[in-house]
Scaffold this motif. Structure first.
Motif, short mmCIF file in Angstrom:
data_model
loop_
_atom_site.label_atom_id
_atom_site.label_comp_id
_atom_site.label_asym_id
_atom_site.label_seq_id
_atom_site.Cartn_x
_atom_site.Cartn_y
_atom_site.Cartn_z
N ILE A 260 0.84 -1.20 0.00
CA ILE A 260 0.00 0.00 0.00
C ILE A 260 0.88 1.25 0.00
N ASN A 261 1.94 1.26 0.80
CA ASN A 261 2.85 2.41 0.83
C ASN A 261 3.52 2.62 -0.52
N ASN A 262 3.94 1.53 -1.16
CA ASN A 262 4.58 1.62 -2.47
C ASN A 262 3.61 2.17 -3.51
N LEU A 263 2.38 1.65 -3.52
CA LEU A 263 1.38 2.12 -4.47
C LEU A 263 1.05 3.59 -4.23
N SER A 264 0.91 3.98 -2.98
CA SER A 264 0.57 5.36 -2.65
C SER A 264 1.67 6.33 -3.10
N SER A 265 2.92 5.88 -3.03
CA SER A 265 4.03 6.76 -3.42
C SER A 265 4.06 7.03 -4.92
#
Length: 284
Positions: A260-265
């Motif tokens: 989720i953090n990777n996608l959000s970035s």
């Protein structure tokens, strides 16, 4: 008559010395050849990451096609017209956005497992259980985009090459050059990242999974699916797994939070592509 001394194996004229010399030369030639092949085989992924690829695209595609045909023979196939039409609608949009060569085949497997896969050679498989967790066509697009990204990034070639270059080389080559069934074919299917019950599953590395998330996010946005739904998908995945699961450092897959953090970035760039997409499919 003075007895002749036995030949000294250490002298250049002795047969034993010459044999050892030939062996040493051959070893050096083999080592140099392997090192050169590794250097030549280095390639770059869509995100600029260096890759080791020892096999041709045709070889990897043939492995994917063989694995897919085996899957279709062994696994029950979903016959629902509505489900097949729905999955194909989403998959076709993702495929079109990826600008692939040749035709792709899409199969829905009747199985409760929450999974999907794409294989070299233009093959996509979706398990019906995934449709209960991917609640919208945008969320299904996130999964299919991720799997197609594995193919675009040539992760199958990279995985097989890594296996060949380390411990599984002989097994992979034996299976590819004529072996049928058994542990050899299972190793190939596993090395390709096939999300199926093949006895020994060796999924893609966390680096490859994260890369597929990033490339897949771009694919779904270009195809006109809302990339923000990818975050909702992984939240659903976390709920479906009860929020637990193996610790990330022990797993080959990133944790749901890491994904989720990777996608959000990368979401700002994906949203720009989404707004610029010529079509916004309605497959639901």
């Amino acid at each position: 008559m003075v007895p002749r001394e036995p030949p000294d194996d250490r002298t250049p004229a002795s047969p034993a010395f010459q044999t050892r010399s030939r062996d040493n030369i051959m070893r050096r030639i083999i080592i140099v050849s392997v090192l050169l092949s590794l250097l030549v085989a280095c390639a770059t992924s869509p995100t600029g990451r260096r890759q080791l690829k020892l096999f041709s695209g045709d070889e990897i595609a043939q492995m994917g096609i063989q694995s897919y045909q085996q899957m279709k023979q062994e696994e029950p196939i979903e016959t629902s017209t509505a489900e097949n039409r729905y999955v194909k609608c989403v998959a076709d949009a993702i495929i079109s956005a990826s600008n692939p060569e040749g035709q792709w085949e899409v199969t829905v497997f009747e199985d409760d497992q929450v999974n999907a896969f794409a294989l070299p050679g233009g093959k996509i498989g979706v398990y019906s259980g995934l449709l209960d967790v991917a609640e919208t066509d945008d969320q299904l697009a996130a999964v299919i985009g991720h799997e197609v990204a594995h193919v675009i990034a040539d992760h199958g070639n990279e995985r097989v090459s890594q296996q060949f270059a380390t411990q599984g080389g002989l097994q992979v080559v034996s299976a590819f050059l004529g072996g049928s069934g058994g542990a050899g074919s299972q190793a190939i299917m596993s090395a390709l990242g096939l999300g199926a019950q093949v006895g020994i599953l060796l999924p893609f590395s966390r680096t490859q999974e994260s890369e597929a998330d990033t490339v897949g996010l771009e694919l779904m946005a270009r195809a006109g699916f809302d990339p923000r739904q990818s975050v909702d998908l992984w939240q659903n995945m976390a709920e479906a797994s009860g929020g637990g699961g193996q610790a990330e450092f022990l797993s080959t897959h990133p944790s749901n939070d890491s994904r989720i953090n990777n996608l959000s970035s990368h979401m700002d760039e994906a949203m720009q592509l989404y707004r610029q997409a010529p079509n916004h499919p309605d497959c639901g």
